[in-house]
Scaffold this motif. Structure first.
Motif, PDB file in Angstrom:
ATOM      1  N   GLN A 186       0.830  -1.197   0.000  1.00 15.39           N
ATOM      2  CA  GLN A 186       0.000   0.000   0.000  1.00 15.39           C
ATOM      3  C   GLN A 186       0.864   1.246   0.000  1.00 15.39           C
ATOM      4  OE1 GLN A 186      -2.689   0.302   3.354  1.00 15.39           O
ATOM      5  NE2 GLN A 186      -4.026   1.695   2.226  1.00 15.39           N
ATOM      6  N   LEU A 187       0.490   2.201  -0.853  1.00 14.33           N
ATOM      7  CA  LEU A 187       1.142   3.500  -0.867  1.00 14.33           C
ATOM      8  C   LEU A 187       0.574   4.293   0.303  1.00 14.33           C
ATOM      9  CD1 LEU A 187       1.703   5.762  -3.934  1.00 14.33           C
ATOM     10  CD2 LEU A 187       0.897   6.692  -1.789  1.00 14.33           C
ATOM     11  N   ILE A 188       1.446   4.765   1.182  1.00 11.47           N
ATOM     12  CA  ILE A 188       1.007   5.460   2.389  1.00 11.47           C
ATOM     13  C   ILE A 188       1.158   6.978   2.252  1.00 11.47           C
ATOM     14  CG2 ILE A 188       1.385   5.739   4.878  1.00 11.47           C
ATOM     15  CD1 ILE A 188       0.201   2.987   4.037  1.00 11.47           C
ATOM     16  N   SER A 189       2.318   7.417   1.746  1.00  8.76           N
ATOM     17  CA  SER A 189       2.556   8.863   1.663  1.00  8.76           C
ATOM     18  C   SER A 189       3.453   9.196   0.484  1.00  8.76           C
ATOM     19  CB  SER A 189       3.168   9.380   2.970  1.00  8.76           C
ATOM     20  OG  SER A 189       4.436   8.793   3.188  1.00  8.76           O
ATOM     21  N   MET A 220      10.717  17.972 -11.247  1.00 15.07           N
ATOM     22  CA  MET A 220      10.068  17.352 -10.100  1.00 15.07           C
ATOM     23  C   MET A 220      10.633  15.950  -9.941  1.00 15.07           C
ATOM     24  SD  MET A 220       6.009  18.404 -10.408  1.00 15.07           S
ATOM     25  CE  MET A 220       5.547  17.449  -8.956  1.00 15.07           C
ATOM     26  N   HIS A 221      10.758  15.528  -8.710  1.00 14.76           N
ATOM     27  CA  HIS A 221      11.094  14.138  -8.401  1.00 14.76           C
ATOM     28  C   HIS A 221      10.717  13.902  -6.946  1.00 14.76           C
ATOM     29  CE1 HIS A 221      14.716  16.123  -6.813  1.00 14.76           C
ATOM     30  NE2 HIS A 221      14.911  15.043  -6.089  1.00 14.76           N
ATOM     31  N   GLY A 222      10.836  12.664  -6.512  1.00 15.79           N
ATOM     32  CA  GLY A 222      10.490  12.395  -5.120  1.00 15.79           C
ATOM     33  C   GLY A 222      10.433  10.921  -4.820  1.00 15.79           C
ATOM     34  N   SER A 223       9.523  10.563  -3.908  1.00 16.99           N
ATOM     35  CA  SER A 223       9.395   9.164  -3.511  1.00 16.99           C
ATOM     36  C   SER A 223       8.034   8.921  -2.873  1.00 16.99           C
ATOM     37  CB  SER A 223      10.502   8.779  -2.532  1.00 16.99           C
ATOM     38  OG  SER A 223      10.399   9.557  -1.353  1.00 16.99           O
ATOM     39  N   TYR A 224       7.647   7.656  -2.895  1.00 23.57           N
ATOM     40  CA  TYR A 224       6.457   7.199  -2.186  1.00 23.57           C
ATOM     41  C   TYR A 224       6.914   6.289  -1.059  1.00 23.57           C
ATOM     42  CZ  TYR A 224       3.868   8.717  -6.319  1.00 23.57           C
ATOM     43  OH  TYR A 224       3.340   9.454  -7.348  1.00 23.57           O
ATOM     44  N   PHE A 225       6.285   6.449   0.116  1.00 20.67           N
ATOM     45  CA  PHE A 225       6.525   5.543   1.235  1.00 20.67           C
ATOM     46  C   PHE A 225       5.430   4.494   1.190  1.00 20.67           C
ATOM     47  CE2 PHE A 225       5.513   4.347   5.652  1.00 20.67           C
ATOM     48  CZ  PHE A 225       6.693   3.706   5.959  1.00 20.67           C
ATOM     49  N   CYS A 226       5.825   3.224   1.219  1.00 17.33           N
ATOM     50  CA  CYS A 226       4.888   2.121   1.063  1.00 17.33           C
ATOM     51  C   CYS A 226       5.072   1.093   2.183  1.00 17.33           C
ATOM     52  CB  CYS A 226       5.112   1.425  -0.280  1.00 17.33           C
ATOM     53  SG  CYS A 226       5.119   2.548  -1.689  1.00 17.33           S
ATOM     54  N   VAL A 256      -3.870  12.209  -4.109  1.00 18.03           N
ATOM     55  CA  VAL A 256      -5.218  12.695  -4.431  1.00 18.03           C
ATOM     56  C   VAL A 256      -6.296  12.020  -3.579  1.00 18.03           C
ATOM     57  CG1 VAL A 256      -4.654  13.530  -6.766  1.00 18.03           C
ATOM     58  CG2 VAL A 256      -5.442  11.168  -6.480  1.00 18.03           C
ATOM     59  N   GLY A 257      -6.022  11.933  -2.268  1.00 18.76           N
ATOM     60  CA  GLY A 257      -7.006  11.376  -1.342  1.00 18.76           C
ATOM     61  C   GLY A 257      -7.058   9.860  -1.271  1.00 18.76           C
ATOM     62  N   HIS A 258      -6.141   9.181  -1.926  1.00 17.49           N
ATOM     63  CA  HIS A 258      -6.143   7.711  -1.941  1.00 17.49           C
ATOM     64  C   HIS A 258      -4.834   7.165  -1.382  1.00 17.49           C
ATOM     65  CE1 HIS A 258      -9.755   7.450  -4.473  1.00 17.49           C
ATOM     66  NE2 HIS A 258      -9.259   8.502  -5.106  1.00 17.49           N
ATOM     67  N   GLN A 259      -4.940   5.976  -0.788  1.00 22.40           N
ATOM     68  CA  GLN A 259      -3.767   5.212  -0.367  1.00 22.40           C
ATOM     69  C   GLN A 259      -3.932   3.812  -0.968  1.00 22.40           C
ATOM     70  OE1 GLN A 259      -4.072   5.798   3.952  1.00 22.40           O
ATOM     71  NE2 GLN A 259      -2.222   7.038   3.847  1.00 22.40           N
ATOM     72  N   PRO A 260      -3.672   3.697  -2.279  1.00 17.74           N
ATOM     73  CA  PRO A 260      -4.001   2.453  -2.974  1.00 17.74           C
ATOM     74  C   PRO A 260      -3.197   1.245  -2.498  1.00 17.74           C
ATOM     75  CG  PRO A 260      -2.674   3.865  -4.376  1.00 17.74           C
ATOM     76  CD  PRO A 260      -3.038   4.676  -3.156  1.00 17.74           C
ATOM     77  N   LEU A 261      -3.900   0.116  -2.380  1.00 16.93           N
ATOM     78  CA  LEU A 261      -3.286  -1.179  -2.089  1.00 16.93           C
ATOM     79  C   LEU A 261      -3.174  -1.910  -3.418  1.00 16.93           C
ATOM     80  CD1 LEU A 261      -2.313  -3.456  -0.191  1.00 16.93           C
ATOM     81  CD2 LEU A 261      -4.710  -4.126   0.052  1.00 16.93           C
ATOM     82  N   LEU A 262      -1.944  -2.183  -3.837  1.00 14.70           N
ATOM     83  CA  LEU A 262      -1.712  -2.787  -5.148  1.00 14.70           C
ATOM     84  C   LEU A 262      -1.126  -4.184  -5.011  1.00 14.70           C
ATOM     85  CD1 LEU A 262      -0.104   0.284  -6.954  1.00 14.70           C
ATOM     86  CD2 LEU A 262      -2.491  -0.461  -7.023  1.00 14.70           C
ATOM     87  N   GLY A 273       2.829  14.496   2.157  1.00 15.22           N
ATOM     88  CA  GLY A 273       1.456  14.287   2.593  1.00 15.22           C
ATOM     89  C   GLY A 273       1.056  12.829   2.501  1.00 15.22           C
ATOM     90  N   LEU A 274      -0.072  12.530   3.118  1.00 14.03           N
ATOM     91  CA  LEU A 274      -0.603  11.176   3.076  1.00 14.03           C
ATOM     92  C   LEU A 274      -1.212  10.892   1.717  1.00 14.03           C
ATOM     93  CD1 LEU A 274      -2.289  10.904   6.587  1.00 14.03           C
ATOM     94  CD2 LEU A 274      -0.161   9.847   5.819  1.00 14.03           C
ATOM     95  N   GLY A 275      -0.953   9.710   1.197  1.00 12.25           N
ATOM     96  CA  GLY A 275      -1.581   9.255  -0.027  1.00 12.25           C
ATOM     97  C   GLY A 275      -1.337  10.137  -1.231  1.00 12.25           C
TER      98      GLY A 275
END
Length: 136
Positions: free
Chosen positions: A43-46, A94-100, A67-73, A63-65
């Motif tokens: 799951q993508l958390i932030s 732009m660049h960055g990361s997702y915490f999962c 566009v308002g979602h924390q998808p479980l893939l 921020g969390l998620g």
């Protein structure tokens, strides 16, 4: 293949109707496709974005998620969303990361590759008014 892995593809584009070059405002939209290319559902958390303009001004967005979602893939599944950002210059990055978090509790970060935002690039797909490309 890594046991814990999301990959990210981004398609940015310049948005003239959300821009005011005389006021140093350049609007961009981007569509992100996140795919679980790992072996375990996760799951993508932030999110954490680093947005930089051509003058060196950098902004961080956390921020969390997305566009308002924390998808479980599950492995092989994708999630797509669109969002936007504005710059004070016609170009930037732009660049960055997702915490999962995986189903088994393992935590991992998934990088978002750097991509170019360019209001002056006539070769970009879309309306011919500019867009972006991934930087490798």
């Amino acid at each position: 293949m890594s046991k814990y892995q999301f990959t990210c593809e981004v398609q940015p584009r310049f948005v003239p109707e959300q821009s005011s070059p005389q006021d140093d405002v350049y609007g961009f939209a981007y569509t992100v496709t996140i795919t679980n290319t790992g072996e375990v559902a996760a799951q993508l958390i932030s999110r954490h974005w680093i947005i930089s303009d051509a003058k060196g001004h950098t902004e961080e967005v956390k921020g969390l998620g997305v566009v308002g979602h924390q998808p479980l893939l599950k492995p092989g599944e994708s999630f797509q969303y669109s969002s936007g950002s504005s710059l004070r210059t016609p170009t930037g990055t732009m660049h960055g990361s997702y915490f999962c978090v995986a189903e088994d509790g393992e935590r991992f970060e998934s990088p978002i590759p750097m991509f170019l935002l360019d209001a002056r690039d006539p070769t970009s797909p879309g309306d011919g008014v500019g867009g972006g490309r991934v930087l490798h």
